[in-house]
Design an enzyme around this catalytic site. Structure first.
Site, PDB file in Angstrom:
ATOM      1  N   LYS A   1     -13.658   6.450  -6.080  1.00  0.00           N
ATOM      2  CA  LYS A   1     -12.942   6.275  -4.811  1.00  0.00           C
ATOM      3  C   LYS A   1     -12.434   7.633  -4.349  1.00  0.00           C
ATOM      4  CE  LYS A   1     -12.540   1.635  -4.404  1.00  0.00           C
ATOM      5  NZ  LYS A   1     -11.417   0.971  -5.105  1.00  0.00           N
TER       6      LYS A   1
ATOM      7  N   HIS B   1      -7.596  10.497  -1.532  1.00  0.00           N
ATOM      8  CA  HIS B   1      -7.192  10.590  -0.127  1.00  0.00           C
ATOM      9  C   HIS B   1      -5.717  10.935   0.024  1.00  0.00           C
ATOM     10  CE1 HIS B   1      -5.398   6.645  -0.508  1.00  0.00           C
ATOM     11  NE2 HIS B   1      -6.521   6.193  -1.022  1.00  0.00           N
TER      12      HIS B   1
ATOM     13  N   HIS C   1      -2.896   9.584  -2.028  1.00  0.00           N
ATOM     14  CA  HIS C   1      -2.639  10.008  -3.411  1.00  0.00           C
ATOM     15  C   HIS C   1      -1.750  11.246  -3.487  1.00  0.00           C
ATOM     16  CE1 HIS C   1      -6.557   7.830  -4.123  1.00  0.00           C
ATOM     17  NE2 HIS C   1      -5.732   7.231  -4.937  1.00  0.00           N
TER      18      HIS C   1
HETATM   19  N1  ARG Z   1      -4.910   3.262  -9.857  1.00  0.00           N
HETATM   20  C1  ARG Z   1      -3.798   2.584  -9.266  1.00  0.00           C
HETATM   21  C2  ARG Z   1      -3.934   2.573  -7.751  1.00  0.00           C
HETATM   22  O1  ARG Z   1      -4.606   3.406  -7.186  1.00  0.00           O
HETATM   23  C3  ARG Z   1      -2.486   3.221  -9.608  1.00  0.00           C
HETATM   24  C4  ARG Z   1      -2.120   3.130 -11.059  1.00  0.00           C
HETATM   25  C5  ARG Z   1      -0.694   3.440 -11.289  1.00  0.00           C
HETATM   26  N2  ARG Z   1      -0.331   3.436 -12.677  1.00  0.00           N
HETATM   27  C6  ARG Z   1      -0.133   2.320 -13.401  1.00  0.00           C
HETATM   28  N3  ARG Z   1       0.133   2.454 -14.665  1.00  0.00           N
HETATM   29  N4  ARG Z   1      -0.230   1.127 -12.866  1.00  0.00           N
HETATM   30  O2  ARG Z   1      -3.314   1.733  -7.123  1.00  0.00           O
END
Ligand code: ARG
Length: 564
Positions: free
Chosen positions: A126, A129, A132
């Site tokens: 992905k 962007h 982030h």
């Molecule tokens: N990858 C997830 C997202 O883009 C965020 C993860 C955040 N960390 C966690 N331990 N849940 O939404």
């Protein structure tokens, strides 16, 4: 150095300890009344005397000739007001900043303690962007702030590398993918086929089955499926690492969601054993009715685990591996409920450390022209935002200072710094609407303003040349000088407060204040002047300001160019 303590030790009242006095010392409403005050009505009962009389007697008991660090002590309406000798104060504070140098602001309060920080946590294949930006730079700033306070810090990128979408991606790749193209164009190429899959899936439902079948193959460890998946992961990481390097961001662990494939069962077993798991239409959930929350879904009817299941397994793993004192999750507020739910489940499991789990939530970043959606492919790539900011920084530099050396490098530092700062300069929970001109405004509340002020300090110091004359600190005790010195003295407290509240914005606001006061000082006083001892004091103040700005910017991950 600690004036409050010194004042407390000066006061002798029978039956009242210096510690108690210390606790009673306050700041007068107005700086003109002094730097500290002692409200004497607090002793009236004990001493059976009027506060005014107590203040008068205490004042008479202090010998200023033996305490040259005090300028005056006054008894005013039952208060004892203390004014510090400003030159002495300047000497002490500036002296400390200059001798501590790079270490000014650091402490060892976190010695022996560990903080895990989960930040950035991008998803494989992905785009990286603009959404982030905050998690990445807030997390990295907290990382540096905790390090500066002596904590052991573990930076974790909890990669999104698990889920049915990866089956879809393989299916899309088998149909339209091209390895060379993906190697060349990276995430963009991967993302294109993913978006195409989504739109064609609407017309052709058979695609969804195909995607599911590929996901099953990943789960079963099929060779082709896992190899392709590793390839996607590598492509993604290679690309985001380039961005991390530009942003000055590092991680100690890249254990993503898939890492917990074999670590969820023990947690589920324990939940079962504690009677916390209930069945609901074939799914396994923890009921949270009594806490006004929907149930926390941990296993779907088809046996699949979820995001929350993986987060729980990860928390158990981190506790076991790092024995953290705190585990922070720097994740957007959209996920508030998710964290509240599974934190509650950990509490119900009677793990005392549930208290140490902290969701460090933050607001949304959007560009002025509106929202975006990953699925539809309307995204704003962070790389493009950085490139555009760097280009604009270059244009401004070309206009303001066309003969600057190393223009390219400095444009990168200014452009990237401006973007990083924009995500750190407000209370983190606020939504941000990003505007290029605003973040690059050299006179605004921006990184370029701080960088420019730091460069101004450098050029003043350079112009004056080296000298080791005795400074006459009466040259920095004007109202603005005294205020600047007072603010500089508070840096390490600001760093501590920002760690305690998980707010890098305390540091950004503070640095804006320092820069504002220095610039005011600069315009009100000649730094290079005929009286060389006065000049030396002002130069030392300039050096101290530069130290604080540089140390502060370093905590935020923003470079300070020598010249601008
Ligand atoms: N990858 C997830 C997202 O883009 C965020 C993860 C955040 N960390 C966690 N331990 N849940 O939404």
């Amino acid at each position: 150095m600690d004036y409050k303590k010194k004042i407390a030790e000066l006061i002798n009242i029978e039956g009242v300890s210096a510690d108690e006095i210390f606790g009673m010392l306050a700041f007068p409403k107005d700086l003109s009344m002094g730097d500290y005050c002692l409200p004497c009505f607090k002793f009236a009962g004990k001493l059976r005397k009027a506060p005014v009389m107590i203040a008068n007697e205490l004042k008479d008991g202090i010998d200023l000739s033996k305490n040259t660090w005090l300028e005056k002590v006054e008894s005013v309406a039952g208060y004892l007001n203390f004014t510090l000798n400003k030159s002495d104060y300047a000497d002490k504070i500036i002296g400390k900043i200059l001798s501590d140098g790079e270490n000014y602001g650091k402490s060892d309060m976190g010695k022996g303690k560990t903080v895990c920080i989960d930040y950035s946590s991008v998803n494989i294949a992905k785009p990286f962007h603009i959404g982030h930006l905050s998690t990445t730079v807030i997390g990295a700033a907290l990382y540096r702030i905790y390090k500066a306070l002596g904590y052991e810090v573990v930076g974790i990128n909890h990669l999104g590398d698990w889920g049915t979408q990866f089956g879809k991606l393989i299916s899309a790749f088998k149909r339209w993918g091209n390895k060379e193209d993906i190697e060349k164009r990276g995430i963009k190429a991967l993302f294109e086929i993913y978006v195409r899959f989504h739109s064609e899936e609407k017309e052709n439902p058979a695609l969804a089955d195909e995607g599911r079948a590929w996901f099953k193959k990943i789960e079963d460890g099929d060779k082709e499926a896992t190899e392709l998946f590793s390839f996607f992961r590598e492509v993604t990481l290679k690309e985001v690492e380039k961005l991390y390097e530009r942003l000055g961001v590092k991680f100690d662990s890249y254990c993503g969601e898939s890492f917990y494939n074999d670590k969820m069962q023990p947690v589920l077993d324990e939940l079962e054993q504690k009677g916390l798991l209930t069945e609901s239409e074939g799914a396994k959930v923890v009921n949270l009715d009594s806490y006004d929350m929907p149930p926390c879904l941990l296993v779907k009817a088809d046996g699949a685990t979820l995001y929350a299941t993986r987060d729980m397994a990860a928390a158990f793993y981190r506790k076991q591996t790092y024995d953290f004192d705190k585990c922070l999750y720097v994740v957007a507020y959209q996920q508030n409920l998710h964290f509240k739910q599974w934190f509650k489940v950990v509490e119900l499991m009677e793990k005392e450390w549930y208290k140490d789990l902290v969701h460090v939530a933050f607001g949304m970043v959007s560009l002025e022209d509106g929202a975006m959606s990953t699925r539809e492919g309307r995204v704003v790539f962070l790389e493009e935002v950085l490139d555009k900011a760097v280009k604009k920084a270059g244009d401004i530099i070309n206009e303001k200072n066309p003969n600057l050396k190393d223009k390219e490098k400095i444009s990168e530092q200014v452009g990237v710094g401006a973007v990083v700062f924009s995500a750190l300069c407000n209370n983190r929970i606020k939504d941000i609407v990003f505007n290029f001109d605003k973040v690059l405004n050299f006179d605004g509340e921006t990184a370029p303003y701080l960088q420019y002020t730091t460069a101004r300090c450098n050029s003043v110091i350079e112009k004056a040349g080296e000298s080791d004359l005795v400074p006459d600190y009466s040259g920095v005790t004007s109202a603005v000088g005294a205020e600047l010195i007072n603010v500089l003295s508070r840096f390490s407290q600001v760093v501590k407060d920002s760690a305690e509240k998980y707010e890098p914005s305390f540091v950004t606001r503070y640095l804006l204040n320092v820069a504002g006061l220095y610039n005011k000082f600069y315009f009100e006083h000649k730094i290079i002047t005929d009286d060389k001892n006065i000049q030396q004091a002002r130069l030392n103040l300039t050096k101290a300001t530069r130290t604080v700005l540089k140390n502060g910017l370093a905590l935020l991950g923003i470079q300070a160019p020598e010249r601008m």
